[in-house]
Write a protein that holds these residues in place. Sequence first.
Motif, PDB file in Angstrom:
ATOM      1  N   VAL A   1       9.046  -8.150  43.857  1.00 49.11           N
ATOM      2  CA  VAL A   1       9.234  -6.865  44.526  1.00 49.11           C
ATOM      3  C   VAL A   1       9.853  -5.861  43.551  1.00 49.11           C
ATOM      4  CG1 VAL A   1      10.425  -5.633  46.377  1.00 49.11           C
ATOM      5  CG2 VAL A   1       9.421  -7.882  46.814  1.00 49.11           C
ATOM      6  N   HIS A   2       9.263  -4.672  43.514  1.00 48.79           N
ATOM      7  CA  HIS A   2       9.726  -3.557  42.704  1.00 48.79           C
ATOM      8  C   HIS A   2       9.995  -2.365  43.615  1.00 48.79           C
ATOM      9  CE1 HIS A   2       7.187  -6.152  40.241  1.00 48.79           C
ATOM     10  NE2 HIS A   2       7.692  -5.632  39.145  1.00 48.79           N
ATOM     11  N   VAL A   3      10.744  -1.390  43.107  1.00 43.18           N
ATOM     12  CA  VAL A   3      11.039  -0.177  43.869  1.00 43.18           C
ATOM     13  C   VAL A   3      10.827   1.040  42.972  1.00 43.18           C
ATOM     14  CG1 VAL A   3      12.783   1.124  45.155  1.00 43.18           C
ATOM     15  CG2 VAL A   3      12.724  -1.383  45.313  1.00 43.18           C
ATOM     16  N   LYS A   4      10.193   2.070  43.542  1.00 41.91           N
ATOM     17  CA  LYS A   4      10.052   3.338  42.824  1.00 41.91           C
ATOM     18  C   LYS A   4      11.254   4.226  43.108  1.00 41.91           C
ATOM     19  CE  LYS A   4       4.988   3.543  42.930  1.00 41.91           C
ATOM     20  NZ  LYS A   4       3.847   4.226  43.592  1.00 41.91           N
ATOM     21  N   LEU A   5      11.871   4.694  42.035  1.00 37.85           N
ATOM     22  CA  LEU A   5      12.911   5.713  42.115  1.00 37.85           C
ATOM     23  C   LEU A   5      12.190   7.055  42.081  1.00 37.85           C
ATOM     24  CD1 LEU A   5      15.345   4.176  39.457  1.00 37.85           C
ATOM     25  CD2 LEU A   5      15.143   3.608  41.899  1.00 37.85           C
ATOM     26  N   SER A   6      11.893   7.584  43.252  1.00 36.27           N
ATOM     27  CA  SER A   6      10.940   8.695  43.315  1.00 36.27           C
ATOM     28  C   SER A   6      11.192   9.568  44.535  1.00 36.27           C
ATOM     29  CB  SER A   6       9.512   8.147  43.370  1.00 36.27           C
ATOM     30  OG  SER A   6       9.351   7.224  44.435  1.00 36.27           O
ATOM     31  N   ALA A   7      10.510  10.720  44.534  1.00 40.90           N
ATOM     32  CA  ALA A   7      10.572  11.669  45.657  1.00 40.90           C
ATOM     33  C   ALA A   7      11.990  12.157  45.898  1.00 40.90           C
ATOM     34  CB  ALA A   7       9.976  11.057  46.926  1.00 40.90           C
ATOM     35  N   PHE A   8      12.697  12.508  44.829  1.00 42.16           N
ATOM     36  CA  PHE A   8      14.077  12.980  44.967  1.00 42.16           C
ATOM     37  C   PHE A   8      14.162  14.223  45.846  1.00 42.16           C
ATOM     38  CE2 PHE A   8      14.486  11.355  40.345  1.00 42.16           C
ATOM     39  CZ  PHE A   8      14.543  10.041  40.782  1.00 42.16           C
ATOM     40  N   TYR A   9      13.112  15.016  45.846  1.00 39.72           N
ATOM     41  CA  TYR A   9      13.090  16.276  46.587  1.00 39.72           C
ATOM     42  C   TYR A   9      13.203  16.082  48.104  1.00 39.72           C
ATOM     43  CZ  TYR A   9       8.423  15.014  48.059  1.00 39.72           C
ATOM     44  OH  TYR A   9       7.361  14.348  48.629  1.00 39.72           O
ATOM     45  N   THR A  10      12.966  14.870  48.588  1.00 41.00           N
ATOM     46  CA  THR A  10      12.955  14.641  50.035  1.00 41.00           C
ATOM     47  C   THR A  10      14.033  13.677  50.508  1.00 41.00           C
ATOM     48  OG1 THR A  10      11.467  14.202  51.894  1.00 41.00           O
ATOM     49  CG2 THR A  10      11.358  12.673  50.048  1.00 41.00           C
ATOM     50  N   LEU A  11      14.984  13.328  49.631  1.00 40.67           N
ATOM     51  CA  LEU A  11      16.006  12.343  49.984  1.00 40.67           C
ATOM     52  C   LEU A  11      17.400  12.946  49.846  1.00 40.67           C
ATOM     53  CD1 LEU A  11      14.529   9.305  48.010  1.00 40.67           C
ATOM     54  CD2 LEU A  11      14.232   9.821  50.443  1.00 40.67           C
ATOM     55  N   GLY A  12      18.309  12.511  50.691  1.00 41.68           N
ATOM     56  CA  GLY A  12      19.684  12.979  50.593  1.00 41.68           C
ATOM     57  C   GLY A  12      19.776  14.486  50.759  1.00 41.68           C
ATOM     58  N   LYS A  13      20.473  15.131  49.814  1.00 42.45           N
ATOM     59  CA  LYS A  13      20.653  16.579  49.881  1.00 42.45           C
ATOM     60  C   LYS A  13      19.412  17.352  49.446  1.00 42.45           C
ATOM     61  CE  LYS A  13      25.653  16.279  49.175  1.00 42.45           C
ATOM     62  NZ  LYS A  13      26.800  16.640  48.288  1.00 42.45           N
ATOM     63  N   ARG A  14      18.458  16.682  48.806  1.00 47.95           N
ATOM     64  CA  ARG A  14      17.170  17.263  48.445  1.00 47.95           C
ATOM     65  C   ARG A  14      17.273  18.427  47.460  1.00 47.95           C
ATOM     66  NH1 ARG A  14      13.966  17.402  54.285  1.00 47.95           N
ATOM     67  NH2 ARG A  14      14.690  15.364  55.009  1.00 47.95           N
ATOM     68  N   THR A  15      18.326  18.457  46.689  1.00 44.15           N
ATOM     69  CA  THR A  15      18.574  19.596  45.812  1.00 44.15           C
ATOM     70  C   THR A  15      18.918  19.115  44.409  1.00 44.15           C
ATOM     71  OG1 THR A  15      19.441  20.848  47.697  1.00 44.15           O
ATOM     72  CG2 THR A  15      19.955  21.680  45.495  1.00 44.15           C
TER      73      THR A  15
ATOM     74  N   LEU B   1      20.558  -0.208  43.605  1.00 45.83           N
ATOM     75  CA  LEU B   1      19.262  -0.829  43.341  1.00 45.83           C
ATOM     76  C   LEU B   1      19.213  -1.421  41.943  1.00 45.83           C
ATOM     77  CD1 LEU B   1      17.024   1.852  45.034  1.00 45.83           C
ATOM     78  CD2 LEU B   1      17.313  -0.491  45.797  1.00 45.83           C
ATOM     79  N   TYR B   2      19.784  -0.737  40.992  1.00 45.66           N
ATOM     80  CA  TYR B   2      19.852  -1.243  39.617  1.00 45.66           C
ATOM     81  C   TYR B   2      20.602  -2.573  39.564  1.00 45.66           C
ATOM     82  CZ  TYR B   2      21.622  -1.334  34.765  1.00 45.66           C
ATOM     83  OH  TYR B   2      21.971  -1.696  33.486  1.00 45.66           O
ATOM     84  N   GLU B   3      21.696  -2.669  40.305  1.00 47.06           N
ATOM     85  CA  GLU B   3      22.474  -3.907  40.323  1.00 47.06           C
ATOM     86  C   GLU B   3      21.721  -5.028  41.032  1.00 47.06           C
ATOM     87  OE1 GLU B   3      26.001  -2.473  42.182  1.00 47.06           O
ATOM     88  OE2 GLU B   3      26.853  -1.670  40.306  1.00 47.06           O
ATOM     89  N   ALA B   4      20.908  -4.672  42.035  1.00 48.12           N
ATOM     90  CA  ALA B   4      20.180  -5.686  42.799  1.00 48.12           C
ATOM     91  C   ALA B   4      18.917  -6.152  42.078  1.00 48.12           C
ATOM     92  CB  ALA B   4      19.819  -5.139  44.177  1.00 48.12           C
ATOM     93  N   TYR B   5      18.160  -5.203  41.553  1.00 53.05           N
ATOM     94  CA  TYR B   5      16.839  -5.513  40.987  1.00 53.05           C
ATOM     95  C   TYR B   5      16.831  -5.634  39.467  1.00 53.05           C
ATOM     96  CZ  TYR B   5      14.576  -4.528  45.484  1.00 53.05           C
ATOM     97  OH  TYR B   5      14.173  -4.558  46.795  1.00 53.05           O
ATOM     98  N   GLY B   6      17.772  -4.973  38.806  1.00 53.80           N
ATOM     99  CA  GLY B   6      17.707  -4.858  37.361  1.00 53.80           C
ATOM    100  C   GLY B   6      16.680  -3.815  36.959  1.00 53.80           C
ATOM    101  N   PRO B   7      16.746  -3.294  35.729  1.00 55.25           N
ATOM    102  CA  PRO B   7      15.841  -2.226  35.314  1.00 55.25           C
ATOM    103  C   PRO B   7      14.393  -2.657  35.208  1.00 55.25           C
ATOM    104  CG  PRO B   7      17.073  -3.053  33.439  1.00 55.25           C
ATOM    105  CD  PRO B   7      17.678  -3.683  34.656  1.00 55.25           C
ATOM    106  N   GLY B   8      14.154  -3.952  35.072  1.00 56.44           N
ATOM    107  CA  GLY B   8      12.784  -4.433  34.912  1.00 56.44           C
ATOM    108  C   GLY B   8      11.961  -4.436  36.177  1.00 56.44           C
ATOM    109  N   ARG B   9      12.577  -4.082  37.325  1.00 58.11           N
ATOM    110  CA  ARG B   9      11.809  -3.993  38.577  1.00 58.11           C
ATOM    111  C   ARG B   9      11.993  -2.643  39.271  1.00 58.11           C
ATOM    112  NH1 ARG B   9      12.653  -8.559  42.527  1.00 58.11           N
ATOM    113  NH2 ARG B   9      14.718  -8.931  41.641  1.00 58.11           N
ATOM    114  N   LEU B  10      12.466  -1.670  38.505  1.00 57.61           N
ATOM    115  CA  LEU B  10      12.580  -0.305  38.998  1.00 57.61           C
ATOM    116  C   LEU B  10      11.749   0.602  38.112  1.00 57.61           C
ATOM    117  CD1 LEU B  10      16.452  -0.105  39.577  1.00 57.61           C
ATOM    118  CD2 LEU B  10      14.693  -0.652  41.280  1.00 57.61           C
ATOM    119  N   MET B  11      11.143   1.629  38.707  1.00 55.00           N
ATOM    120  CA  MET B  11      10.351   2.576  37.925  1.00 55.00           C
ATOM    121  C   MET B  11      10.512   3.975  38.491  1.00 55.00           C
ATOM    122  SD  MET B  11       6.475   1.506  39.138  1.00 55.00           S
ATOM    123  CE  MET B  11       6.736  -0.268  38.989  1.00 55.00           C
TER     124      MET B  11
END
Length: 294
Positions: A206-220, A233-243
């Motif tokens: 399982v991998h996760v995309k670090l993406s769509a910042f414009y629509t998450l949290g404060k969106r700014t 997520l970095y601590e859970a998955y490590g950098p090799g499963r995040l993009m």
Amino acid sequence: MVSRRAFMGATLAAAAGGSGWIDAHSHVWTPDTDRYPLAPGYDARKRTPLSFTPEELLAEARPCGVERVVLIQMSWYGFDNRYMLDAMARYPGVFSGVATVDENDRPAEAMRRLKRRGVRGFRIRPNTPGWLDGAGMAAMWECAAQESLAICPLIRPDALPALGRMCRRFPDTTVVIDHFARVGADGEIREADLAALCGLAVHPRVHVKLSAFYTLGKRTPPYLDLIPMIRRLYEAYGPGRLMWATDCPFQLLNGNTYRASVELIRDRLDFITPADRDLLLRGTAARVFFASAA
């Protein structure tokens, strides 16, 4: 099942072989709806922007150091992947693709056919209750494992338990979750949602995309409120499963910019090493979406 160490080794090898960043998630479309008609129910006049061609995408990406992009089939083309495939053919080596197929119409056959055209992943999304339970969806997951392809869910946090069940059922299937599973899409990053997303890290594919910042949290921009979630997520998955990815052209709307998306990962994560940063911005996506599928 593949160990985390094996994934890291493969990712580092992929990262060493490339140059320039990879945007792991953007869309393209054309105003030419005669040649590339929209699926029923979509109004061409309501698209924002009306045009976002590969050339328009690259004009945003290349000044920011991004040389390759994973194209995601746009929903208003339905199962007609031709525009994305034509863009990939016009720019060999620049674009990879994530297509959509009809799970109820011989999906494995369609997936293998699209693989020969350079597609390396397939988008799935909730459409009916029990959407992950049918025979067609099982065929897609099984085919993805056999053909070294990725299943790419566009989901909300409430779908994470069902996704986890599929990961247990098909442990050899590579999964790439879009947009943090939309944790924080309503403006609030809830601990239970983030914990559920981090919990899927027990499945090594399982991998996760670090993406769509414009629509998450404060969106700014500069999106500093998203850094604690990225760190978890970095601590859970490590950098090799995040993009990293932008979700262009939507990343360009409402005062957001392509550069602001890059800069969050490139400049503002003080807890990662330069090698980790290279994995987030290039290496993981290179392995999953640009390495030759056997």
